[in-house]
Design a protein around this motif. Structure first.
Motif, PDB file in Angstrom:
ATOM      1  N   ARG A   1       0.929  -1.119  -0.001  1.00  0.00           N
ATOM      2  CA  ARG A   1      -0.090  -0.028  -0.184  1.00  0.00           C
ATOM      3  C   ARG A   1       0.811   1.259  -0.111  1.00  0.00           C
ATOM      4  NH1 ARG A   1      -3.155  -3.180   3.594  1.00  0.00           N
ATOM      5  NH2 ARG A   1      -2.245  -2.034   5.356  1.00  0.00           N
ATOM      6  N   GLY A   2       1.934   1.067   0.652  1.00  0.00           N
ATOM      7  CA  GLY A   2       2.786   2.222   0.836  1.00  0.00           C
ATOM      8  C   GLY A   2       3.371   2.496  -0.570  1.00  0.00           C
ATOM      9  N   LEU A   3       3.990   1.620  -1.126  1.00  0.00           N
ATOM     10  CA  LEU A   3       4.342   1.602  -2.362  1.00  0.00           C
ATOM     11  C   LEU A   3       3.625   2.301  -3.679  1.00  0.00           C
ATOM     12  CD1 LEU A   3       7.345   1.037  -3.697  1.00  0.00           C
ATOM     13  CD2 LEU A   3       6.453  -1.064  -4.505  1.00  0.00           C
ATOM     14  N   LEU A   4       2.316   1.775  -3.621  1.00  0.00           N
ATOM     15  CA  LEU A   4       1.416   1.722  -4.561  1.00  0.00           C
ATOM     16  C   LEU A   4       0.732   3.285  -4.283  1.00  0.00           C
ATOM     17  CD1 LEU A   4      -0.016  -1.486  -5.566  1.00  0.00           C
ATOM     18  CD2 LEU A   4       2.010  -0.568  -6.371  1.00  0.00           C
TER      19      LEU A   4
ATOM     20  N   MET B   1       5.384   2.239   6.499  1.00  0.00           N
ATOM     21  CA  MET B   1       6.247   1.358   5.566  1.00  0.00           C
ATOM     22  C   MET B   1       7.365   0.625   6.215  1.00  0.00           C
ATOM     23  SD  MET B   1       6.987   0.719   2.534  1.00  0.00           S
ATOM     24  CE  MET B   1       6.404   2.114   1.379  1.00  0.00           C
ATOM     25  N   PRO B   2       6.960  -0.773   6.522  1.00  0.00           N
ATOM     26  CA  PRO B   2       7.991  -1.594   7.279  1.00  0.00           C
ATOM     27  C   PRO B   2       9.240  -1.590   6.730  1.00  0.00           C
ATOM     28  CG  PRO B   2       6.486  -2.730   6.161  1.00  0.00           C
ATOM     29  CD  PRO B   2       5.987  -1.784   5.679  1.00  0.00           C
ATOM     30  N   GLN B   3      10.287  -1.833   7.632  1.00  0.00           N
ATOM     31  CA  GLN B   3      11.572  -1.997   7.320  1.00  0.00           C
ATOM     32  C   GLN B   3      12.028  -3.358   6.683  1.00  0.00           C
ATOM     33  OE1 GLN B   3      13.772   0.799   7.482  1.00  0.00           O
ATOM     34  NE2 GLN B   3      11.768   1.759   7.710  1.00  0.00           N
ATOM     35  N   PRO B   4      12.813  -3.307   5.522  1.00  0.00           N
ATOM     36  CA  PRO B   4      13.130  -4.492   4.850  1.00  0.00           C
ATOM     37  C   PRO B   4      14.461  -5.158   5.631  1.00  0.00           C
ATOM     38  CG  PRO B   4      13.956  -2.632   3.568  1.00  0.00           C
ATOM     39  CD  PRO B   4      13.090  -2.118   4.543  1.00  0.00           C
ATOM     40  N   LEU B   5      14.384  -6.478   5.765  1.00  0.00           N
ATOM     41  CA  LEU B   5      15.698  -7.014   6.060  1.00  0.00           C
ATOM     42  C   LEU B   5      16.212  -7.768   4.862  1.00  0.00           C
ATOM     43  CD1 LEU B   5      13.889  -9.035   9.129  1.00  0.00           C
ATOM     44  CD2 LEU B   5      15.217  -6.964   9.230  1.00  0.00           C
ATOM     45  N   TYR B   6      17.616  -8.024   4.986  1.00  0.00           N
ATOM     46  CA  TYR B   6      18.454  -8.463   3.934  1.00  0.00           C
ATOM     47  C   TYR B   6      19.174  -9.657   4.694  1.00  0.00           C
ATOM     48  CZ  TYR B   6      17.019  -4.478   1.364  1.00  0.00           C
ATOM     49  OH  TYR B   6      16.118  -3.596   0.776  1.00  0.00           O
TER      50      TYR B   6
END
Length: 903
Positions: free
Chosen positions: A719-722, A818-823
């Motif tokens: 949702r945050g991206l779009l 906007m959740p934080q991505p993990l790598y």
């Protein structure tokens, strides 16, 4: 492993592991020559036809024919009646010859007329015929004894050599002709039609074949060869008479006999046969294409050759198109197709080029010289009074101005001569007058010449010789006159004939695809679309710029630096995919394109350029964080889902499997629920996938709780991206293969999601069943297509399209909008990324250049989907050298393989 998965499964693995993958066919031709049959097994009717114009050489050819290891029919033609007794006496000593026939022929058509006319009926009764003659070529400045001896020795050097060639014909029914590689004295530019285009096209029309007038061709230079009669039967059955050939006047070119010499190979191939070319080394081997002395061109740079040749020159004339400037299309035909479509699209004029060609012919007839552009359009107005003539003329001029670019190496070299005080003349056969040329040419080219001599103004052309004699009559001294140009007949052969200094041949960029063997897989048919001509033209121009400066770099084969590989192989591939993607998305009403990480990193950047150039509104493109691991854990809702996530291939421990398929967070939650003996035990999937599910079943509740958290995070991220467009339709864009991420995302977001891929393999049939629509540009195993080059070179492609980030593994816990991505911890090493970044830069340079050239027709830009994969295959198979690829790896933790070499 045997204990864990059982002996049957282990043997299956070993069998597949020991099977070498089959090589794809060579792009030029996939035929492999068989071994020759022993001479005793050869049952072919054999003949030898010898033309003796110089009786003093009859004994030399008779010596060669005495080596024949089997009986044959001997046919000899002569032009001098007084020589018949001598010739008969000489050839009567050939032991295996039978039915010796000597025929006197008029001195027409040299050695070719006797072959196709005088002895036609006798040859049609044979299976094989050899053709020899007493070649001296006195017109070339001296007797070519070395050339003649080379050809005769290659074909009749000894009995074993002859038997080997006859055995090859017997073993291979598709072998239509054998001849020696061109002698070292035959120049590269001699392997073209030169001044023979008109007679060759007339004859080709009767034969039902086409002649590409600017192509580099294979031919038996010197006209000595073995031929299967069926392979040349169409030529023999034309019914040519000796009288059809011109009387001998020492013609250097442009006769029927010269045209036939260059048509032999075309006739053989058109009849369904192929040629076998003997190497110059003398080895008993055949190649399907000739070398054509291509390496001679690469001995010095353009600047070095021009400087050396201009030492004694006070006057330098230079061709314009393909020499000083270049278009982005492979051939002039490609540029015409583009202009034709542009006229239809922007001005509504249908079949513009056909109309323009008629107008040019009419204007030429009226002016009795090459017409100027304004004269052509005046004639066009008379042909079609309703045509928007002024707008069409303006469109043509503006298109030339927009597309033409300077050929820097040649321009700089000629500019140096100019600054050294040499007079520079632009010399061109064309319809653009001086004023128009100065309007459309790049500034550095327009200001270069002191004088302009254009055929539409002077009435004198290079190709018919009049331009040279006109300038000479005005005081130009041929002894101090150097010409530079690309056309083999007009710019090289004609200056030779006129006695100028040795001209500098500057290969037009498109010719490189004919000349350099490693580039020959890129050649396109004459009917190629303007889009395909644009792709290949840009590649040819790119390679040409390098060859002009550093030609010796190509002597050892095609070697590509990272940026060059990006421009030649990756840029065209991703642009073709993206234009197809955008058209497909618009047809489906797609609102958002999700370029899946990490291969979507470059795709998303290129799409930004494409969307900006696209006429009208394009779907929004987004670089979308996704991986099989992250979407797989988020899609988990039951133990059946766990079974699917743990499917596929994996070798390693259970803990490593959980880490790879479900992530670090899942591993932490599951560790305490699984006994250490199982947690650290070895697993081999797919054979033990059910065992793995059973081991993890006690921890299912905790796993499903984690999955619910990840689903919520994924929905907030999307949702945050779009943004406000969240309700629009979605399509994932990816390399593909099975479509697993598309299936997972549809379940996570609980909405239909389509997919558009480079390729889909056989797994996609089950993976995508009941999911949103999925399409593939290059390969879709669901439709039963053949082997895929994309799938064959998947690791290479993934390594070159990767992002400078580690693998995305999911989102951190929390309720952020906007959740934080993990790598994953292992990002690509800086040294590896610096190489990939260069590849990306080259790819984006191609995309930007192609979009600018396509201009208003960007939305119609498309390449040949099969041909656009050939450069990737050339790199992947090692046909093109890129040793730096050895340092690239692909992280394949998903299957437990770790870092896998890409090349």
């Amino acid at each position: 492993m045997a204990w864990a998965i059982g002996p049957t499964a282990l043997l299956t693995r070993l069998r597949f592991a020991s099977t070498m993958p089959s090589e794809a066919g060579v792009a030029i031709c996939d035929h492999a020559f068989p071994a020759p049959l022993p001479l005793a097994d050869v049952s072919l009717r054999i003949g030898v036809m010898v033309h003796v114009f110089y009786p003093d050489l009859a004994e030399e050819l008779a010596i060669a024919l005495r080596r024949m290891p089997t009986s044959f029919v001997l046919m000899v033609s002569i032009t001098d009646a007084d020589a018949e007794d001598h010739v008969r006496a000489v050839f009567s000593t050939v032991p295996m010859a039978r039915d010796l026939e000597i025929v006197r022929v008029p001195n027409r058509g040299r050695d070719i007329a006797p072959l196709v006319a005088a002895f036609r009926e006798r040859i049609l009764a044979l299976d094989l015929v050899a053709h020899l003659h007493t070649k001296k070529s006195l017109h070339s400045g001296g007797s070519q004894a070395n050339w003649r001896s080379y050809l005769v020795a290659a074909l009749f050097g000894d009995a074993d050599r002859i038997a080997w060639q006859l055995g090859m014909f017997a073993a291979d029914p598709r072998l239509g002709m054998i001849y020696p590689e061109s002698h070292a004295s035959v120049p590269l530019w001699g392997h073209t039609w030169l001044g023979n285009v008109v007679p060759a096209q007339a004859l080709a029309t009767r034969l039902g074949i086409t002649v590409a007038p600017h192509a580099y061709i294979d031919m038996p230079a010197g006209s000595m060869f073995w031929a299967r009669v069926d392979a040349i039967r169409p030529l023999l059955e034309l019914g040519l008479r000796v009288e059809d050939f011109p009387e001998e006047r020492g013609q250097l070119d442009g006769t029927l006999q010269h045209a036939i010499e260059r048509l032999f190979v075309a006739v053989v191939r058109a009849s369904g046969h192929h040629v076998g070319i003997l190497p110059r080394s003398g080895a008993l081997a055949l190649s399907l294409e000739g070398e054509r002395n291509w390496t001679t061109y690469l001995q010095a740079s353009v600047r070095e050759r021009i400087q050396a040749s201009a030492f004694d020159a006070s006057l330098v004339s230079v061709d314009i198109f393909d020499t000083l400037v270049q278009r982005p299309f492979l051939t002039p035909a490609g540029a015409r197709r583009y202009l034709d479509r542009l006229a239809q699209r922007t001005l509504g004029v249908i079949d513009f080029m056909a109309l323009r060609e008629r107008a040019e012919a009419r204007a030429r007839h009226a002016a009795r010289r090459d017409p100027r552009l304004d004269e052509i359009y005046a004639a066009l107005s008379a042909l079609d009074p309703l045509a928007p003539v002024a707008a069409l003329q303006a469109l043509e001029i503006e298109t030339e101005r927009r597309l033409l670019t300077a050929r820097t190496a040649t321009v700089d070299a000629v500019d140096t001569l100019h600054r050294q005080g040499k007079r520079v003349i632009a010399l061109s056969d064309m319809y653009l007058d001086t004023a128009t040329l100065q309007q459309v040419l790049p500034e550095e080219v327009a200001r270069l010449p002191d004088t302009w001599r254009v055929s539409c103004e002077t009435g004198a052309r290079k190709d018919d010789g009049s331009a040279w004699t006109t300038l000479a009559a005005e005081g130009a001294s041929v002894a101090n006159w150097l010409h530079i140009g690309d056309n083999e007949h007009s710019d090289v052969q004609q200056p030779h004939w006129q006695g100028l200094l040795t001209p500098v041949h500057v290969l037009r960029p498109g010719a490189l695809l004919d000349v350099i063997p490693g580039l020959r897989p890129l050649r396109a048919p004459a009917s190629a679309s303007w889009g395909e001509q644009l792709r290949l033209g840009l590649i040819a121009n790119h390679v040409s710029a390098h060859v002009d400066i550093d030609p010796k770099a190509y002597l050892g084969g095609v070697a590509l630096a990272p940026r060059a590989l990006g421009f030649v192989a990756i840029g065209p591939l991703i642009l073709d995919y993206l234009t197809w993607l955008l058209r497909s998305a618009r047809e489906r009403g797609t609102s958002h394109l999700l370029f899946l990480s990490r291969e979507g990193y470059l795709l998303a950047q290129a799409y930004t350029h494409l969307a900006a150039a696209w006429p009208g509104t394009a779907p929004q493109g987004h670089y979308f964080l996704a991986s099989r691991q992250a979407t797989g854990i988020a899609a988990l809702r039951s133990i059946d889902d766990l079974q699917a996530v743990l499917g596929g291939t994996f070798n390693g421990t259970l803990s490593a499997l959980v880490e790879a398929r479900l992530g670090t967070a899942a591993a932490e939650r599951l560790r305490t629920h699984v006994p250490a003996s199982l947690w650290n035990g070895e697993l081999f999937l797919p054979e033990m996938s059910s065992d793995a599910v059973d081991m993890l079943a006690p921890a299912l509740d905790g796993l499903l709780s984690l999955a619910a958290e990840q689903r919520a995070s994924y929905r907030r991220y999307t949702r945050g991206l779009l943004g406000n467009g969240d309700d629009g339709s979605l399509m994932v864009a990816d390399l593909g293969y099975a479509g697993t991420i598309q299936r997972h995302l549809g379940r996570v977001l609980e909405r239909p999601i389509d997919g558009a891929y480079f390729a889909l393999d056989a797994r996609a049939s089950s993976v995508l069943a009941g999911v949103g629509d999925a399409i593939a540009r290059y390969h879709d195993a669901r439709e039963g297509e053949a082997d895929s080059l994309i799938l064959k070179h998947d690791l290479l492609l993934e390594s070159l399209l990767t992002a400078p980030y580690a693998q995305f593994t999911g989102f951190s816990p929390g309720t952020d909008v906007m959740p934080q991505p993990l790598y994953a911890t292992a990002a690509p090493p800086a040294s590896q990324w610096s190489i990939v970044a260069e590849v990306h830069a080259g790819a984006l340079a191609f995309v930007e250049t192609a979009l600018a050239a396509a201009g208003p027709l960007v939305d119609e830009l498309a390449f040949d989907p099969e041909a656009v994969q050939i450069p990737l295959d050339c790199v992947g198979r090692g046909r093109w050298q890129a040793p730096w690829l050895a340092s690239l790896t692909v992280d394949d933790a998903f299957t437990g393989r770790g870092a896998v070499p890409a090349g």
